[in-house]
Design a protein around this motif. Structure first.
Motif, mmCIF file in Angstrom:
data_model
loop_
_atom_site.group_PDB
_atom_site.id
_atom_site.type_symbol
_atom_site.label_atom_id
_atom_site.label_comp_id
_atom_site.label_asym_id
_atom_site.label_seq_id
_atom_site.Cartn_x
_atom_site.Cartn_y
_atom_site.Cartn_z
ATOM 1 N N GLU A 36 0.828 -1.216 0.000
ATOM 2 C CA GLU A 36 0.000 0.000 0.000
ATOM 3 C C GLU A 36 0.861 1.264 0.000
ATOM 4 N N ARG A 37 2.155 1.098 0.199
ATOM 5 C CA ARG A 37 3.134 2.190 0.229
ATOM 6 C C ARG A 37 2.802 3.297 1.237
ATOM 7 N N PRO A 38 2.581 2.925 2.482
ATOM 8 C CA PRO A 38 2.380 3.973 3.490
ATOM 9 C C PRO A 38 3.709 4.670 3.756
ATOM 10 N N ARG A 39 3.662 5.874 4.265
ATOM 11 C CA ARG A 39 4.897 6.558 4.654
ATOM 12 C C ARG A 39 5.553 5.841 5.815
ATOM 13 N N LEU A 40 4.726 5.286 6.721
ATOM 14 C CA LEU A 40 5.235 4.639 7.917
ATOM 15 C C LEU A 40 4.531 3.301 8.126
ATOM 16 N N HIS A 65 11.824 -5.158 1.795
ATOM 17 C CA HIS A 65 10.678 -4.873 0.934
ATOM 18 C C HIS A 65 10.215 -3.418 1.072
ATOM 19 N N ALA A 66 10.302 -2.883 2.268
ATOM 20 C CA ALA A 66 9.891 -1.484 2.478
ATOM 21 C C ALA A 66 10.805 -0.532 1.715
ATOM 22 N N GLY A 67 12.086 -0.868 1.640
ATOM 23 C CA GLY A 67 13.039 -0.049 0.894
ATOM 24 C C GLY A 67 13.054 1.386 1.367
ATOM 25 N N TRP A 68 13.187 2.290 0.435
ATOM 26 C CA TRP A 68 13.253 3.719 0.773
ATOM 27 C C TRP A 68 11.885 4.380 0.776
ATOM 28 N N ARG A 69 10.880 3.695 0.289
ATOM 29 C CA ARG A 69 9.548 4.311 0.182
ATOM 30 C C ARG A 69 8.771 4.326 1.492
ATOM 31 N N GLU A 109 11.979 11.945 8.398
ATOM 32 C CA GLU A 109 12.658 12.925 7.567
ATOM 33 C C GLU A 109 12.222 12.778 6.120
ATOM 34 N N THR A 110 11.947 13.877 5.466
ATOM 35 C CA THR A 110 11.520 13.878 4.082
ATOM 36 C C THR A 110 12.649 13.364 3.204
ATOM 37 N N GLY A 111 12.321 12.414 2.344
ATOM 38 C CA GLY A 111 13.295 11.882 1.406
ATOM 39 C C GLY A 111 14.299 10.934 2.029
ATOM 40 N N HIS A 112 14.129 10.631 3.296
ATOM 41 C CA HIS A 112 15.069 9.708 3.953
ATOM 42 C C HIS A 112 14.295 8.748 4.831
ATOM 43 N N VAL A 113 14.618 7.498 4.672
ATOM 44 C CA VAL A 113 14.001 6.475 5.518
ATOM 45 C C VAL A 113 15.054 6.001 6.484
ATOM 46 N N GLU A 114 14.697 5.958 7.771
ATOM 47 C CA GLU A 114 15.642 5.583 8.814
ATOM 48 C C GLU A 114 16.022 4.122 8.723
ATOM 49 N N GLY A 115 17.092 3.833 9.472
ATOM 50 C CA GLY A 115 17.478 2.452 9.658
ATOM 51 C C GLY A 115 18.596 2.056 8.810
#
Length: 115
Positions: A36-40, A65-69, A109-115
């Motif tokens: 579903e590509r949620p932000r979180l 699977h979540a990747g950067w999206r 953070e916008t444009g950045h996925v943690e971890g």
């Protein structure tokens, strides 16, 4: 297994034991949520009574699977869930919180996925 959808986030909450028999259910719920590509995406382990290797594997796959999206966060509230993450080093590769509230309210953070 419960799944709650919020405006821009999804919470997957397994219950009981997450082992070789039940991990496929958790995997399926997480994969559907990621699609579903949620932000979180928060995997809330607070009601898990046993977290086996199969459950840990599902979390690693979810991160990939979540990747950067999608920002993936894990809630591990006690020794039952936190200890396996620490012993395997996954607490260093996954973003782990002590409470669902903290996982949902920490900024992304916008444009950045943690971890």
């Amino acid at each position: 297994m419960t799944v709650q959808r919020h405006r821009w986030s999804v919470v997957v909450r397994p219950e009981g034991e997450v082992d070789v028999l039940t991990a496929p259910d958790m995997h399926e719920a997480i994969e559907q949520a990621v699609d579903e590509r949620p932000r979180l995406l928060v995997v809330d382990l607070s009601k898990v009574e046993f977290l086996g290797c199969a459950g840990l594997s599902v979390l690693v796959t979810a991160k990939l699977h979540a990747g950067w999206r999608t920002c993936l966060r894990v809630v591990a509230t006690d020794r039952v869930t936190r200890r396996p993450l620490e012993l395997t080093g996954l607490d260093q590769r996954l973003t782990v919180y002590d409470s669902l509230d903290a996982a949902l309210t920490s900024p992304i953070e916008t444009g950045h996925v943690e971890g």
